[in-house]
Write an enzyme that holds these catalytic residues in place. Structure first.
Site, mmCIF file in Angstrom:
data_model
loop_
_atom_site.group_PDB
_atom_site.id
_atom_site.type_symbol
_atom_site.label_atom_id
_atom_site.label_comp_id
_atom_site.label_asym_id
_atom_site.label_seq_id
_atom_site.Cartn_x
_atom_site.Cartn_y
_atom_site.Cartn_z
ATOM 1 N N GLN A 148 0.448 5.721 0.830
ATOM 2 C CA GLN A 148 -0.084 6.841 1.300
ATOM 3 C C GLN A 148 -0.470 7.970 0.253
ATOM 4 O OE1 GLN A 148 -0.298 7.528 5.871
ATOM 5 N NE2 GLN A 148 1.428 5.973 5.682
ATOM 6 N N HIS A 206 0.792 -1.159 0.033
ATOM 7 C CA HIS A 206 -0.002 -0.017 0.224
ATOM 8 C C HIS A 206 0.978 1.380 -0.093
ATOM 9 C CE1 HIS A 206 1.163 -0.090 4.148
ATOM 10 N NE2 HIS A 206 0.722 1.130 4.430
#
Length: 350
Positions: free
Chosen positions: A167, A165
């Site tokens: 941000q 992932h």
């Protein structure tokens, strides 16, 4: 004595930031008795019902993730910036300045499987990530001055969750790093009439000594002024101001060089190479026009130096005086070039 860059200490100038870095290549010969890191090559399971980033899992906010099959974006449950917050009282004292800020923070999951990284994803899957980044940039950039897309990979870089992932922090102000880059790129453009990083790419392509990966659209290189041992920049071969300016072909080419450089990183020490990486392009917000001095680029900042267990520390002289590195950028580029483009986990299965 004749100066040899790979043996003698010297300093190099970073025109993007207007600062110098001390290079001390002779220090690579010193023994290391300091801290070493624990290496864990176990990528873990594909799915962990306790991992808040996995499909179908309920996060701490009480929201349940959908059973996503590609990228998935959601609002950060613990954001550093808020969309609506009261303004602090103004101060006329130049020693105690304070200003209010607004922003929003999001998380983007790259893939539904937890044991996958960019290096292990297909080019099409990485291209989907790039397209999602562009969608977020275009949406958030309509409101906010700066949209910072970044990935912290590995516990060594402070990542608390191994699920693939990144941000996305969007803010109402121009943060320090892009603000300094904006000033220096603008000054160069006003003086020479061309974007600094376009001139830089041309010179690096002629020299070849710091280029690691190259295709029709992109160059990955160890910058002349690199601080981190195996730091790299991803640069376009044509003038691009922001990520949403790239063509479909350039998206594919970008996905390919991202897969190659992250694979080379992993192959360096046969480990899932930690890093912080992110993208810098022209500021956004109310003024999308202008900024002809800006060139879109990516930065990979990996901490490992000698092995999978020995990292570079930013401390002492670096914090109090000036950034310093031991391995020269040319040596780092050569070592990265030598690495296979086939991931070691894939090659060992054959």
């Amino acid at each position: 004595m004749q100066f040899i860059a790979s043996e003698h200490p010297h300093k190099r100038y970073n025109p993007l930031k207007g600062e110098w870095v001390l290079v001390s290549p002779h220090r690579m010969k010193r023994p290391w008795d300091g801290q070493t890191e624990t290496v864990n090559n176990d990528m873990g399971p594909e799915f962990d019902p306790t991992n808040p980033l996995c499909p179908g899992v309920v996060r701490s906010s009480g929201e349940k993730n959908p059973f996503y099959t590609s990228t998935y974006v959601f609002k950060n449950d613990f954001p550093a910036l808020l969309e609506d917050t009261p303004l602090p009282p103004t101060s006329d004292d130049p020693l105690f300045r304070i200003e209010g800020v607004q922003g929003t923070c999001r998380v983007m999951c790259f893939h539904p499987k937890s044991n996958i990284t960019i290096a292990l994803m297909s080019v099409d899957e990485i291209k989907t990530v790039i397209k999602s980044w562009i969608e977020q940039l275009e949406e958030l950039g309509q409101k906010y001055t700066w949209v910072q897309i970044f990935e912290n990979k590995g516990t060594m870089m402070g990542c608390s969750n191994h699920h693939p992932h990144c941000q996305i922090w969007s803010c109402s102000f121009l943060p320090n790093e892009p603000r300094i880059k904006d000033i220096n790129q603008r000054d160069y453009y006003n003086k020479y009439g061309r974007p600094m990083l376009l001139d830089y790419v041309e010179r690096e392509l002629k020299a070849k000594v710091r280029v690691v990966v190259e295709n029709l659209s992109w160059v990955v290189l160890v910058p002349f002024w690199a601080i981190w041992p195996y730091e790299t920049m991803v640069l376009p071969k044509r003038w691009i101001k922001r990520m949403n300016d790239i063509t479909e072909e350039e998206k594919t080419d970008l996905a390919l060089v991202m897969k190659i450089i992250t694979t080379k990183y992993d192959n360096m020490f046969k480990t899932s190479f930690p890093y912080s990486m992110g993208w810098h392009g022209a500021p956004t917000g109310s003024n999308w026009d202008g900024y002809d001095h800006w060139v879109f680029h990516g930065i990979y900042l990996p901490p490992l130096l000698r092995s999978a267990t020995v990292k570079k520390f930013i401390s002492g002289f670096e914090l109090l005086a000036q950034c310093q590195r031991d391995l020269t950028p040319e040596q780092a580029a050569e070592r990265l070039r030598e690495q296979s483009e086939i991931h070691y986990l894939v090659s060992t299965k054959k």
